[in-house]
Design an enzyme around this catalytic site. Structure first.
Site, PDB file in Angstrom:
ATOM      1  CB  CYS A 141      39.218   0.297  58.456  1.00  0.00           C
ATOM      2  SG  CYS A 141      39.240   1.678  57.346  1.00  0.00           S
ATOM      3  CD  GLU A 187      36.734  -9.315  42.416  1.00  0.00           C
ATOM      4  OE1 GLU A 187      36.618  -8.563  43.390  1.00  0.00           O
ATOM      5  OE2 GLU A 187      36.014 -10.314  42.260  1.00  0.00           O
ATOM      6  CG  HIS A 209      21.028  -3.821  20.624  1.00  0.00           C
ATOM      7  ND1 HIS A 209      20.187  -3.451  19.600  1.00  0.00           N
ATOM      8  CD2 HIS A 209      20.691  -5.090  20.945  1.00  0.00           C
ATOM      9  CE1 HIS A 209      19.356  -4.460  19.322  1.00  0.00           C
ATOM     10  NE2 HIS A 209      19.652  -5.460  20.129  1.00  0.00           N
ATOM     11  CE  LYS A 236      35.987 -12.055  51.282  1.00  0.00           C
ATOM     12  NZ  LYS A 236      35.684 -12.552  49.920  1.00  0.00           N
TER      13      LYS A 236
HETATM   14  C1  F6R Z   1      33.773  -9.567  44.398  1.00  0.00           C
HETATM   15  C2  F6R Z   1      33.283  -9.347  45.730  1.00  0.00           C
HETATM   16  C3  F6R Z   1      32.412  -8.165  45.968  1.00  0.00           C
HETATM   17  C4  F6R Z   1      31.359  -8.480  47.044  1.00  0.00           C
HETATM   18  C5  F6R Z   1      30.594  -7.208  47.414  1.00  0.00           C
HETATM   19  C6  F6R Z   1      29.503  -7.497  48.417  1.00  0.00           C
HETATM   20  O1  F6R Z   1      34.554 -10.712  44.324  1.00  0.00           O
HETATM   21  O2  F6R Z   1      33.573 -10.074  46.641  1.00  0.00           O
HETATM   22  O3  F6R Z   1      31.812  -7.719  44.802  1.00  0.00           O
HETATM   23  O4  F6R Z   1      30.491  -9.455  46.560  1.00  0.00           O
HETATM   24  O5  F6R Z   1      31.472  -6.272  47.956  1.00  0.00           O
HETATM   25  O6  F6R Z   1      30.021  -8.063  49.568  1.00  0.00           O
HETATM   26  P1  F6R Z   1      29.147  -8.954  50.534  1.00  0.00           P
HETATM   27  O7  F6R Z   1      28.742 -10.176  49.798  1.00  0.00           O
HETATM   28  O8  F6R Z   1      30.037  -9.236  51.683  1.00  0.00           O
HETATM   29  O9  F6R Z   1      27.951  -8.115  50.895  1.00  0.00           O
END
Ligand code: F6R
Length: 600
Positions: free
Chosen positions: A2, A484, A500, A595
Site C-alpha cells: 500500500c 515471481e 533425495h 515491492k
Molecule cells: C524478490 C524480491 C523479494 C524481496 C523481499 C525482501 O525479487 O524482491 O523477495 O527481496 O520481499 O525485501 P527487502 O529486501 O526490501 O527487505
C-alpha cells in the site's frame, strides 16, 4: 505494498495525487482511490485495478486544493471497489486512508461499533468509524484522532480529511513508513519521497506514534500526548530521472542493465582517498567484536545473505548464521555470547525483518542494516547502516539491489579481514572492476538469453535450478526470479539433494538450469546433470570460462571464483525477464506481489 499520498495547497490536488499514486505503483497494489476536498465537501473516487482505471473515474471538472490518495494491497477483504481506500465514516464527514494492519480491529468493532453498519471488510474502516464515535461523544477532532490512535494495536500510516475543516490533513504513523513533504504554498504527505518528488524534495521523517497536522502553510508534529516536536527537513537525494524508464520497455530490464554502473558506484563510495576500500571504523569494530553474526533477511535479500555468509566466513573468519526474518522469532537459535545482527533489506521497510530488529534491540544487541534506502525504518532503527548505492529499484523483482548487496557484503567481509590482519589473497577493488566489465558483457548478450527463454520456457509448467556451493545459492535466486515474474513453478536445489526426492518430478523435457562455476564441485554438478538427463530433462548448463565443456549452453567470463554469484545471476535475471515477456506477464508488477512488504 500500500502507498499513501496527500496534498494541501493552492493548486488543484487531483492530478498531483494521481501522479503520486503512479509513482507508487511499483510497490504493488490491487486497487486505488483518491478523496479530494473543496468547499462543497469531500469527493471520493476509487476503483479495483490500475491507476489508469481510477484516472478515468475521476471527475476532471472538480477543483479541490486538498486531497489524499491510496494504493491498496489487500490484507483484510478481497481486492474490490468497496474495500479500496479511502474509507468514510457513516456520516461521510471523515475520510481516511491507511497502510498497515490493525491487529485488534475486531475488538474495536465489538467495543465501539455495535450500532454502526460497516460497508467494507477492512480494518481501516473501523478506524474512521471509531473516530467518528468519539467526535459524536463531544471530543474535538484532533483529540478524537489521538484517542483513536492510542487504541490501535499493529501498524499504521494514516492520512485523514475532515469535511468541516478543508484547511487540514490529519496524519499519523506507527511502524509503517510515512513522510511529510514541504513546499512554498503547499505541503504533501507520502509513503515514499519518490511519489511527491514532482513537487518537492524537502521532507520530514516521522517517528512512530507521532501525529501531524498538515496545513498548506504549516506542518505541526506532535506526540500522542499532544506535545509539539520540532524536526528539520532533509533533502531527498533522488534524481527524478532515476525513477523514469527512459527508452526501456520495463524497469526490470533497465535495472538489470544498470548493474555494471552500480558496481562502479559502490567501489567509488566505499573507496578512501588512497584507493583502498574503507568502512565506518565503528562497523568494523562491531564485526571484530562479534563471536557470531546473524544475518536476517527475506526473499532475494535472504539469498544475498546466504552468499554473504560465505564471504564473511571465508574472508573474515567469523561464523555466520543466516535466518529468514519471518521465522526468526519462532525458531530463534541459541544466541552466542557476543552476537552481531546484520539486516539485509533493499527497501529497509520489510515488516518481518523490522519485527526481528525491534526484538534484538530490546535484548540489547547491536545491529547493522544493509539497505538501498537511506532513512528507511531498518536504517534508522539499527546502530549502523551500509548503503547499497544502487539507485531506486522500481521493478518488483529485485535485480540490481541483489548484486549490490553481494558487493557490499564482500566489501564488509574484506575490510573486516584486513583489519584483523587476515590475508584475503585478492585485490577486491580490482576484482569488482572485472565483475563490472563482465556484467557489461553479459548484458550485451541479451539475444542469447532471449533464445534460451524461448527454447525452455514457452510452454513448460515447471523448472529446476541446480548448483553446488556458491552456485546453489544463486540457483535459489534464479528460481525465485523465474517464478515471481513468469509464474512458472521453479525451485532451486543443491545438486546433490535432487536424488533425495525431487528427481521424481523430472519428466521428458523438464528444464533444468545447472550452474557450473565452481571448480571444486564441477565434476559433481555435471554428474547431477547426467542423472536428470537420463530421466528426460532438458538441461541448460551455464558454466564459467576455464571450466566449460561442449555441452554447455552459456559460458560466463572468468571472475574470481568466490565472487561468481555477482555475475552468474545475470543470465538468470535475463532469462526470467524474457520468459515473463513471452508469456505476456506484467514484468514490473507481477500479480499478488508488493515491492515493499510492510505487513508481517
Ligand atoms: C524478490 C524480491 C523479494 C524481496 C523481499 C525482501 O525479487 O524482491 O523477495 O527481496 O520481499 O525485501 P527487502 O529486501 O526490501 O527487505
Amino acid at each position: 505494498m500500500c502507498g499513501i499520498v496527500g496534498f494541501i495547497g493552492q493548486k488543484d490536488s487531483k492530478e498531483i495525487l494521481l501522479k503520486g499514486l503512479e509513482k507508487l505503483e511499483y510497490r504493488g497494489y490491487d486497487s486505488a482511490g483518491i478523496a479530494v476536498m473543496n468547499d462543497e465537501g469531500v469527493h471520493v473516487f476509487k476503483e479495483k485495478g490500475r491507476i489508469a482505471t481510477l484516472r478515468e473515474a475521476v471527475d476532471q471538472r472538480l477543483f479541490a486544493t486538498a486531497g489524499i490518495g491510496h494504493t491498496r494491497w489487500a490484507t483484510h477483504g478481497v481486492p474490490s471497489k468497496v474495500n479500496a481506500h479511502p474509507h468514510q465514516a457513516t456520516s461521510e464527514r471523515f475520510t481516511l486512508v491507511h497502510n498497515g494492519v490493525i491487529e485488534n480491529y475486531t475488538q474495536l468493532k465489538d467495543e465501539y461499533l455495535q450500532n454502526v453498519e460497516l460497508k467494507s471488510d477492512t480494518d481501516t474502516e473501523v478506524v474512521v468509524q471509531v473516530l467518528e464515535q468519539f467526535v459524536k461523544q463531544g471530543l474535538e477532532v484532533e483529540e478524537a484522532f489521538r484517542k483513536t490512535l492510542s487504541l490501535l494495536k499493529g501498524s499504521y500510516a494514516i492520512a485523514m480529511l475532515d469535511e468541516q475543516n478543508s484547511e487540514t490533513i490529519y496524519v499519523a504513523k506507527n511502524k509503517s513508513p510515512l513522510l511529510v513533504g514541504l513546499g512554498d504554498t503547499f505541503n504533501v504527505v507520502a509513503s515514499d519521497a519518490m511519489a511527491m518528488l514532482q513537487v518537492t524534495d524537502q521532507y520530514i521523517e516521522l517517528m512512530d506514534k507521532e501525529i501531524v497536522i498538515v496545513k498548506k502553510e504549516s506542518v505541526t508534529i506532535k506526540n500522542l500526548a499532544g506535545e509539539t516536536i520540532n524536526r528539520d527537513p532533509y533533502t531527498a537525494e533522488l534524481d527524478a530521472s532515476d525513477i523514469e524508464k527512459g527508452t526501456y520497455p520495463h524497469y526490470m530490464l533497465k535495472e538489470i542493465d544498470e548493474q555494471p554502473l552500480v558496481m562502479r558506484k559502490i567501489v567509488q563510495e566505499y573507496q578512501s582517498d588512497n584507493g583502498t576500500l574503507t568502512i565506518d571504523p565503528c562497523i568494523v569494530e562491531a564485526m571484530k567484536g562479534a563471536d557470531r553474526i546473524y544475518i536476517i533477511a527475506a526473499g532475494t535479500s535472504y539469498h544475498a545473505g546466504l552468499v554473504g555468509k560465505q564471504f564473511i566466513e571465508k574472508m573474515a573468519h567469523i561464523p555466520v548464521e543466516v535466518h529468514i526474518s519471518s521465522e526468526f522469532s519462532y525458531n530463534m537459535p541459541l544466541l552466542s555470547e557476543k552476537p552481531l545482527f546484520i539486516f539485509i533489506s533493499q527497501s529497509g521497510e520489510t515488516a518481518d525483518s523490522r519485527a526481528v530488529l525491534v526484538h534484538v534491540k530490546e535484548m540489547g544487541h547491536k545491529a547493522i542494516t544493509i539497505t538501498n534506502v537511506p532513512g528507511s525504518t531498518l536504517s534508522r532503527e539499527a546502530d549502523y547502516t551500509l548503503l547499497l548505492h544502487a539507485g531506486p529499484e522500481i521493478a518488483v523483482a529485485s535485480t540490481k539491489a541483489y548484486t549490490a548487496q553481494l558487493a557490499v557484503l564482500a566489501i564488509l567481509a574484506y575490510v573486516t579481514a584486513e583489519s584483523k590482519g587476515i590475508m584475503v589473497g585478492m585485490d577486491l577493488v580490482k576484482e569488482l572492476g572485472i565483475i563490472a566489465n563482465s556484467m557489461e558483457a553479459l548484458c550485451d548478450d541479451k539475444e542469447v538469453m532471449e533464445a534460451i527463454a524461448w527454447e525452455y520456457f514457452t510452454t513448460t509448467r515447471n523448472c529446476f535450478f541446480i548448483g553446488r556451493a556458491m552456485d546453489f545459492f544463486v540457483g535459489l535466486e534464479g528460481a525465485l526470479k523465474l517464478k515471481e515474474i513468469s509464474y512458472i513453478q521453479a525451485e532451486g536445489f543443491a545438486g546433490g539433494e535432487l536424488k533425495h526426492g525431487t528427481i521424481a518430478l523430472i519428466e521428458e523435457g523438464t528444464p533444468v538450469i545447472a550452474l557450473a562455476t565452481q571448480e571444486h564441485v564441477n565434476l559433481s554438478i555435471r554428474g547431477n546433470v547426467k542423472e536428470v538427463v537420463a530421466r528426460g530433462a532438458h538441461p541448460c548448463i551455464i558454466s564459467m570460462k576455464g571450466l566449460e565443456t561442449e555441452e554447455d549452453r552459456y559460458v560466463l567470463p572468468a571472475v574470481n571464483e568466490m565472487l561468481t554469484p555477482l555475475i552468474s545471476v545475470i543470465p538468470l535475471q535475463l532469462i526470467s525477464y524474457y520468459a515473463a515477456l513471452h508469456r505476456d506477464c506484467d514484468v514490473d508488477k507481477p500479480r499478488n506481489l508488493a515491492k515493499s512488504v510492510t505487513v508481517e
